[in-house]
Motif scaffolding. Structure first.
Motif, PDB file in Angstrom:
ATOM      1  N   SER A  13     -27.565  -5.278  15.357  1.00 48.65           N
ATOM      2  CA  SER A  13     -28.339  -4.097  15.688  1.00 48.65           C
ATOM      3  C   SER A  13     -28.235  -3.772  17.068  1.00 48.65           C
ATOM      4  O   SER A  13     -27.972  -2.701  17.389  1.00 48.65           O
ATOM      5  CB  SER A  13     -29.917  -4.420  15.307  1.00 48.65           C
ATOM      6  OG  SER A  13     -30.108  -4.577  14.116  1.00 48.65           O
ATOM      7  N   SER A  14     -27.955  -4.735  18.059  1.00 48.05           N
ATOM      8  CA  SER A  14     -28.026  -4.621  19.364  1.00 48.05           C
ATOM      9  C   SER A  14     -26.619  -4.081  19.680  1.00 48.05           C
ATOM     10  O   SER A  14     -26.395  -2.826  20.197  1.00 48.05           O
ATOM     11  CB  SER A  14     -28.059  -5.899  20.310  1.00 48.05           C
ATOM     12  OG  SER A  14     -29.256  -6.373  20.106  1.00 48.05           O
ATOM     13  N   ILE A  20     -23.579   3.174  19.472  1.00 51.04           N
ATOM     14  CA  ILE A  20     -23.965   4.766  19.215  1.00 51.04           C
ATOM     15  C   ILE A  20     -24.310   5.230  20.453  1.00 51.04           C
ATOM     16  O   ILE A  20     -23.726   6.376  20.576  1.00 51.04           O
ATOM     17  CB  ILE A  20     -25.572   4.560  18.267  1.00 51.04           C
ATOM     18  CG1 ILE A  20     -24.995   4.244  16.769  1.00 51.04           C
ATOM     19  CG2 ILE A  20     -25.791   5.974  18.327  1.00 51.04           C
ATOM     20  CD1 ILE A  20     -26.142   3.964  16.218  1.00 51.04           C
ATOM     21  N   LEU A  21     -24.946   4.355  21.395  1.00 48.64           N
ATOM     22  CA  LEU A  21     -25.017   5.074  22.788  1.00 48.64           C
ATOM     23  C   LEU A  21     -23.886   5.475  23.534  1.00 48.64           C
ATOM     24  O   LEU A  21     -23.735   6.458  24.044  1.00 48.64           O
ATOM     25  CB  LEU A  21     -25.966   4.153  23.588  1.00 48.64           C
ATOM     26  CG  LEU A  21     -27.347   3.999  23.167  1.00 48.64           C
ATOM     27  CD1 LEU A  21     -28.039   2.889  23.874  1.00 48.64           C
ATOM     28  CD2 LEU A  21     -28.295   5.254  23.187  1.00 48.64           C
ATOM     29  N   TYR A  22     -22.704   4.637  23.215  1.00 43.85           N
ATOM     30  CA  TYR A  22     -21.479   4.880  24.105  1.00 43.85           C
ATOM     31  C   TYR A  22     -21.038   6.160  23.305  1.00 43.85           C
ATOM     32  O   TYR A  22     -20.244   6.791  23.943  1.00 43.85           O
ATOM     33  CB  TYR A  22     -20.672   3.526  23.885  1.00 43.85           C
ATOM     34  CG  TYR A  22     -19.215   3.868  24.677  1.00 43.85           C
ATOM     35  CD1 TYR A  22     -19.120   4.079  25.939  1.00 43.85           C
ATOM     36  CD2 TYR A  22     -18.263   3.750  24.044  1.00 43.85           C
ATOM     37  CE1 TYR A  22     -18.171   4.287  26.531  1.00 43.85           C
ATOM     38  CE2 TYR A  22     -16.944   3.849  24.487  1.00 43.85           C
ATOM     39  CZ  TYR A  22     -17.041   4.137  25.893  1.00 43.85           C
ATOM     40  OH  TYR A  22     -15.774   4.257  26.587  1.00 43.85           O
ATOM     41  N   ILE A  27     -19.474  11.764  23.759  1.00 40.82           N
ATOM     42  CA  ILE A  27     -19.333  13.114  23.266  1.00 40.82           C
ATOM     43  C   ILE A  27     -19.929  14.056  24.034  1.00 40.82           C
ATOM     44  O   ILE A  27     -19.525  15.195  24.259  1.00 40.82           O
ATOM     45  CB  ILE A  27     -20.185  13.212  21.859  1.00 40.82           C
ATOM     46  CG1 ILE A  27     -19.318  12.459  20.735  1.00 40.82           C
ATOM     47  CG2 ILE A  27     -20.550  14.373  21.343  1.00 40.82           C
ATOM     48  CD1 ILE A  27     -20.212  12.405  19.596  1.00 40.82           C
ATOM     49  N   LYS A  28     -20.935  13.796  25.035  1.00 43.74           N
ATOM     50  CA  LYS A  28     -21.786  14.587  25.722  1.00 43.74           C
ATOM     51  C   LYS A  28     -21.005  14.543  27.163  1.00 43.74           C
ATOM     52  O   LYS A  28     -20.830  15.884  27.679  1.00 43.74           O
ATOM     53  CB  LYS A  28     -23.066  14.014  26.171  1.00 43.74           C
ATOM     54  CG  LYS A  28     -23.924  13.899  24.982  1.00 43.74           C
ATOM     55  CD  LYS A  28     -24.473  15.433  24.514  1.00 43.74           C
ATOM     56  CE  LYS A  28     -25.616  15.195  23.414  1.00 43.74           C
ATOM     57  NZ  LYS A  28     -26.008  16.683  22.907  1.00 43.74           N
TER      58      LYS A  28
END
Length: 129
Positions: A13-14, A20-22, A27-28
């Motif tokens: 999960s970590s 996902i955060l990366y 993307i941003k």
């Protein structure tokens, strides 16, 4: 055994959350983590292109993922199957030494990846990048 399952779920999960955060960060901002080997030497390491490959896979663009890092794209099914095998083995048996087969496979994968890291930097094979 349930304690090992909890550890696997927690670590997985970590890693998933960090991935996902990366991905959201990429993307941003379109700012990725630069490869220190490429930054210092100008040579592409065996892992150069992993972020681009993962983002292309998430978008379902297998051609772009293949071109981002050909060898890791081709070896991805092996890594997934072996990773699942090792996780299940850990859950059932704990931290036992790897079998001869697992050791042999790991050594072969390392040799293939090192050879890829060398070949992709030879000018005659620049079409591979």
């Amino acid at each position: 055994m349930t304690e090992r399952i909890k550890r696997v779920v927690k670590r997985s999960s970590s890693l998933l959350v960090l991935g996902i955060l990366y991905g959201v960060w990429l993307i941003k901002t379109d700012i990725g983590i630069p490869c220190p080997i490429r930054t210092i030497t100008g040579l592409r390491c065996p892992g150069c292109g992993i972020s681009h490959m993962c983002m292309a896979l998430i978008q379902g663009n297998f051609t772009e993922a293949y071109h981002a890092n050909r060898i890791l794209f081709c070896l991805l099914p092996v890594f997934i199957v072996e990773g699942i095998h090792l996780i299940l083995r850990y859950i059932k048996q704990g931290n036992k030494p790897l079998s001869k087969w697992d050791n042999w496979l790991m050594y072969c994968l390392i040799v293939i990846i090192v050879i890829w890291g060398i070949v992709r930097n030879i000018p005659a094979f620049s079409y591979l990048n």
